[in-house]
Design a protein around this motif. Sequence first.
Motif, PDB file in Angstrom:
ATOM      1  N   ASP A   1      -4.612   2.839   4.921  1.00  0.00           N
ATOM      2  CA  ASP A   1      -4.100   2.057   3.800  1.00  0.00           C
ATOM      3  C   ASP A   1      -5.188   1.409   2.946  1.00  0.00           C
TER       4      ASP A   1
ATOM      5  N   GLN B   1       1.883   2.137   3.532  1.00  0.00           N
ATOM      6  CA  GLN B   1       3.000   1.356   4.071  1.00  0.00           C
ATOM      7  C   GLN B   1       4.319   1.811   3.461  1.00  0.00           C
TER       8      GLN B   1
ATOM      9  N   SER C   1       0.843  -1.194   0.000  1.00  0.00           N
ATOM     10  CA  SER C   1       0.000   0.000   0.000  1.00  0.00           C
ATOM     11  C   SER C   1       0.880   1.246   0.000  1.00  0.00           C
TER      12      SER C   1
ATOM     13  N   ARG D   1      -1.256   5.017   9.736  1.00  0.00           N
ATOM     14  CA  ARG D   1      -1.445   4.568   8.357  1.00  0.00           C
ATOM     15  C   ARG D   1      -2.920   4.397   8.016  1.00  0.00           C
TER      16      ARG D   1
END
Length: 222
Positions: A129, A109, A106, A127
């Motif tokens: 994502d 990430q 992602s 995050r």
Amino acid sequence: MKYNPYRGNSPQNKKRHWLAALLILLGLGLALFGALELVIAMGSRGRTVQDGPQPGVMVVFGCQMRPDGPSILLKDRLDTALAYWEEHPDIKIVVTGGKGDDEHVSEAQGMYDYLTAQGVDGEQIYREDRARNTWQNVNNTLDLMEREGWDLAGDVLLVSSGFHLARIEMLWDRARDDRLAGEVYHDQYIFTLAAPVSHAPSAVQMFFREPLALVKSFLFDR
């Protein structure tokens, strides 16, 4: 000269009328395109606070991840965010972007990995994502902020490429106001930080693409 009542409807006149109509439509289209580019250009300047309280949250918007790391556009955004973080190391950071069909991880990430490799404490990076477009970026980030118990009406710093900022700010205002409808809150100040666009082909592509995306978001992203 004898008057001919059908003269005005001759093929030549019909062609002239169609040509005039097309030229008018073309002129209107160019005027609209120019107005949209002006809106985008004004938003691309970015707004940060020099003195006084700083925003508590910085949101970095994703872009394509490549097998060897962030794309040039995404690296531009991350380096811009890093420069701000170096001066404001206590700020919370949200990285937003899901995994595209052509991406191995992602975007969130990938951004997390890049920032932590540059010394940012992973504990201060959050995050998001799952988003696949800007409207989802905005809404999913606001959902994350709600889950974390952060003040949605608090000041926030949005980081992206300059051409992207006008659309992000419009959508952020819309999504935030929907969540706070009926509540009494102070006016949130949305700060923006424009990353450079060092990839020339992307700059050309976005010159033509972003006005259309701005219209689409204005009409349909609700």
